[in-house]
Design a protein around this motif. Structure first.
Motif, mmCIF file in Angstrom:
data_model
loop_
_atom_site.group_PDB
_atom_site.id
_atom_site.type_symbol
_atom_site.label_atom_id
_atom_site.label_comp_id
_atom_site.label_asym_id
_atom_site.label_seq_id
_atom_site.Cartn_x
_atom_site.Cartn_y
_atom_site.Cartn_z
ATOM 1 N N PRO A 59 21.712 -5.204 -43.590
ATOM 2 C CA PRO A 59 22.289 -4.016 -42.768
ATOM 3 C C PRO A 59 21.333 -3.381 -41.918
ATOM 4 C CG PRO A 59 22.607 -4.047 -45.399
ATOM 5 C CD PRO A 59 21.777 -5.131 -44.985
ATOM 6 N N ASP A 60 20.065 -3.302 -42.021
ATOM 7 C CA ASP A 60 19.069 -2.976 -40.904
ATOM 8 C C ASP A 60 19.115 -3.378 -39.760
ATOM 9 O OD1 ASP A 60 18.208 -0.948 -42.535
ATOM 10 O OD2 ASP A 60 16.223 -1.913 -43.065
ATOM 11 N N ASP A 61 19.475 -4.785 -39.793
ATOM 12 C CA ASP A 61 19.749 -5.818 -38.529
ATOM 13 C C ASP A 61 20.972 -5.208 -37.861
ATOM 14 O OD1 ASP A 61 17.680 -7.398 -39.287
ATOM 15 O OD2 ASP A 61 19.039 -8.855 -40.414
ATOM 16 N N VAL A 62 22.124 -4.944 -38.496
ATOM 17 C CA VAL A 62 23.321 -4.445 -37.833
ATOM 18 C C VAL A 62 23.098 -3.248 -37.429
ATOM 19 C CG1 VAL A 62 25.553 -3.954 -38.037
ATOM 20 C CG2 VAL A 62 24.424 -6.234 -39.453
ATOM 21 N N LEU A 63 22.548 -2.188 -38.288
ATOM 22 C CA LEU A 63 22.202 -0.917 -37.788
ATOM 23 C C LEU A 63 21.367 -0.896 -36.414
ATOM 24 C CD1 LEU A 63 22.328 2.066 -38.255
ATOM 25 C CD2 LEU A 63 20.019 1.836 -39.561
ATOM 26 N N ASN A 64 20.117 -1.864 -36.355
ATOM 27 C CA ASN A 64 19.429 -1.968 -35.130
ATOM 28 C C ASN A 64 20.404 -2.200 -33.880
ATOM 29 O OD1 ASN A 64 16.813 -2.321 -33.800
ATOM 30 N ND2 ASN A 64 17.419 -4.312 -33.745
ATOM 31 N N VAL A 65 21.066 -3.084 -33.901
ATOM 32 C CA VAL A 65 22.087 -3.678 -32.994
ATOM 33 C C VAL A 65 22.955 -2.521 -32.585
ATOM 34 C CG1 VAL A 65 21.556 -6.262 -33.220
ATOM 35 C CG2 VAL A 65 23.508 -4.974 -34.177
ATOM 36 N N LEU A 66 23.485 -1.848 -33.356
ATOM 37 C CA LEU A 66 24.627 -0.820 -33.258
ATOM 38 C C LEU A 66 23.918 0.271 -32.488
ATOM 39 C CD1 LEU A 66 26.794 -0.904 -36.416
ATOM 40 C CD2 LEU A 66 27.444 -1.681 -34.139
ATOM 41 N N ASN A 67 22.645 0.540 -32.667
ATOM 42 C CA ASN A 67 21.954 1.592 -31.967
ATOM 43 C C ASN A 67 21.733 1.187 -30.478
ATOM 44 O OD1 ASN A 67 21.664 3.273 -34.087
ATOM 45 N ND2 ASN A 67 19.564 2.579 -34.815
ATOM 46 N N TYR A 93 30.168 -3.380 -43.272
ATOM 47 C CA TYR A 93 31.401 -2.986 -43.055
ATOM 48 C C TYR A 93 31.657 -1.619 -42.689
ATOM 49 C CZ TYR A 93 36.364 -2.080 -43.856
ATOM 50 O OH TYR A 93 37.832 -1.577 -43.997
ATOM 51 N N ASN A 94 31.208 -0.780 -43.355
ATOM 52 C CA ASN A 94 31.217 0.915 -43.166
ATOM 53 C C ASN A 94 30.470 1.104 -41.883
ATOM 54 O OD1 ASN A 94 32.801 1.294 -45.437
ATOM 55 N ND2 ASN A 94 31.049 1.320 -46.820
ATOM 56 N N MET A 95 29.372 0.303 -41.562
ATOM 57 C CA MET A 95 28.665 0.963 -40.431
ATOM 58 C C MET A 95 29.663 0.434 -39.116
ATOM 59 S SD MET A 95 24.688 0.505 -40.620
ATOM 60 C CE MET A 95 24.699 -1.517 -41.275
ATOM 61 N N LEU A 96 30.078 -0.854 -39.203
ATOM 62 C CA LEU A 96 30.944 -1.195 -37.975
ATOM 63 C C LEU A 96 32.295 -0.466 -38.101
ATOM 64 C CD1 LEU A 96 30.366 -5.174 -38.803
ATOM 65 C CD2 LEU A 96 29.684 -3.891 -36.812
ATOM 66 N N LYS A 97 32.683 0.017 -39.107
ATOM 67 C CA LYS A 97 34.202 0.782 -39.164
ATOM 68 C C LYS A 97 34.024 1.875 -38.499
ATOM 69 C CE LYS A 97 38.362 0.765 -40.666
ATOM 70 N NZ LYS A 97 39.341 -0.105 -40.467
ATOM 71 N N ARG A 98 32.861 2.723 -38.657
ATOM 72 C CA ARG A 98 32.562 3.955 -38.159
ATOM 73 C C ARG A 98 32.411 3.872 -36.655
ATOM 74 N NH1 ARG A 98 29.139 4.757 -42.905
ATOM 75 N NH2 ARG A 98 27.276 4.204 -41.463
ATOM 76 N N ASN A 99 31.958 2.885 -36.154
ATOM 77 C CA ASN A 99 31.315 2.708 -34.788
ATOM 78 C C ASN A 99 32.775 2.901 -33.809
ATOM 79 O OD1 ASN A 99 30.992 1.091 -31.832
ATOM 80 N ND2 ASN A 99 29.210 1.336 -32.675
ATOM 81 N N LYS A 100 32.799 3.872 -32.893
ATOM 82 C CA LYS A 100 33.836 4.320 -32.310
ATOM 83 C C LYS A 100 34.338 3.461 -31.212
ATOM 84 C CE LYS A 100 32.466 9.081 -32.650
ATOM 85 N NZ LYS A 100 32.251 10.482 -32.283
ATOM 86 N N ALA A 101 33.602 2.258 -31.059
ATOM 87 C CA ALA A 101 33.903 1.251 -30.080
ATOM 88 C C ALA A 101 35.278 0.468 -30.401
ATOM 89 C CB ALA A 101 33.006 0.270 -29.450
ATOM 90 N N TYR A 102 35.974 -0.103 -29.497
ATOM 91 C CA TYR A 102 37.144 -0.997 -29.841
ATOM 92 C C TYR A 102 36.468 -2.269 -30.219
ATOM 93 C CZ TYR A 102 41.593 -3.461 -29.798
ATOM 94 O OH TYR A 102 42.668 -4.036 -30.306
ATOM 95 N N LYS A 103 36.827 -2.914 -31.380
ATOM 96 C CA LYS A 103 36.013 -3.885 -31.889
ATOM 97 C C LYS A 103 37.093 -5.116 -32.163
ATOM 98 C CE LYS A 103 34.837 -1.155 -35.208
ATOM 99 N NZ LYS A 103 34.884 0.194 -34.646
ATOM 100 N N ASN A 104 36.926 -6.292 -31.289
ATOM 101 C CA ASN A 104 37.453 -7.591 -31.594
ATOM 102 C C ASN A 104 36.474 -8.418 -32.643
ATOM 103 O OD1 ASN A 104 39.739 -7.270 -29.526
ATOM 104 N ND2 ASN A 104 37.750 -7.136 -28.240
ATOM 105 N N ALA A 121 36.804 -4.699 -40.337
ATOM 106 C CA ALA A 121 36.127 -3.660 -39.846
ATOM 107 C C ALA A 121 36.446 -3.432 -38.254
ATOM 108 C CB ALA A 121 34.600 -3.650 -39.991
ATOM 109 N N ALA A 122 37.370 -4.497 -37.612
ATOM 110 C CA ALA A 122 37.322 -4.477 -36.436
ATOM 111 C C ALA A 122 39.010 -4.133 -36.106
ATOM 112 C CB ALA A 122 37.332 -5.887 -35.710
#
Length: 259
Positions: A59-67, A93-104, A121-122
């Motif tokens: 999860p920390d990996d994903v949080l890092n890139v989402l930042n 999943y929840n971190m990706l779902k919360r991100n406001k960008a349009y996701k593919n 999550a996309a």
């Protein structure tokens, strides 16, 4: 070896093989002022200071890139994973779902087990006709008395209910959720064409991408034979230490609870 209290879900540390450090290999690719690509190309594991393999995704990996992706209009997620920790996967999943960008989301090789949840999550999910989606019931290694094991079974039922809800939100019109529940009970592997019959997934042209190489694939009951054949054996691999060590390593990789 130190004793582990019965029914405790905690990492197990061994000195027989030194695990790799958490090198944060996950990176943002093709970053522009409007979009970026995110690759989840390994096992899903909980946050620790080390990894069994550098391809593992925490999860920390994903949080890092989402930042790094904050404020982008779109994100492309590329998934090729055999699954892993259910709690780490739900966090991602929840971190990706919360991100406001349009996701593919693109299931490049396999989206198995917990990795079958992440694409949803996309906003839009794509799968090549020769890729695979696999769903099954969550399972666990557990120890304890009858009360402990009943509690574990109840916990698994609660976790499964949450996962079923995510699948249900992404069903093709006319598909009954009871059908998906039975498919989970049977451990069902779906190629791209089959997955699109049950879920809101768009099939795209087949791609020559090797499935993620992982020991987890060997432990599923119904892994397609060609996926096991495609696994590349690492050079100079150390022979298995013992059946006991292998089981402990497997428990640690999955943090005792995996989907």
């Amino acid at each position: 070896m130190r004793k582990i209290k019965a029914n405790r879900r905690q990492p197990i540390y061994m000195s027989l093989n030194k695990p790799k450090s958490n090198s944060q290999l996950m990176t943002v690719k093709n970053l522009t002022d409007k979009s970026a690509d995110l690759y989840i190309y390994g096992e899903i594991v909980d946050n620790t200071d080390w990894k069994w393999d550098e391809a593992d995704v925490m999860p920390d990996d994903v949080l890092n890139v989402l930042n790094q992706m904050e404020g982008l209009e779109s994100i492309n997620m590329y998934i090729n994973s055999p699954g892993g920790s259910v709690f780490a996967g739900l966090t991602i999943y929840n971190m990706l779902k919360r991100n406001k960008a349009y996701k593919n989301a693109y299931i490049d090789g396999i989206g198995a087990s917990m990795a079958s949840i992440l694409p949803f999550a996309a906003d839009k999910v794509y799968i090549p006709s020769n890729a695979f989606l696999m769903i099954h019931k969550p399972w666990v290694f557990s120890m304890g008395n009858s009360n402990d094991l009943r509690k574990t079974a109840d916990d698994l039922d609660s976790i499964e209910a949450g996962l079923v809800k995510i699948y249900e939100e992404n069903l093709k019109e006319g598909v009954e959720i009871d059908t998906i529940k039975q498919m989970m009970a049977d451990e069902t592997w779906l190629n791209g064409e089959e997955a699109a019959k049950y879920f809101n997934i768009e099939v795209i042209e087949a791609k020559n991408i090797a499935a993620c190489s992982s020991e987890i694939l060997e432990r599923y009951d119904k892994t397609p034979h060609k996926l096991l054949q495609s696994k590349s054996e690492p050079a100079n691999e150390t022979p298995p230490q013992s059946e006991s060590f292998d089981k402990i390593k497997f428990q640690n990789e999955l943090d005792l609870l995996d989907l």
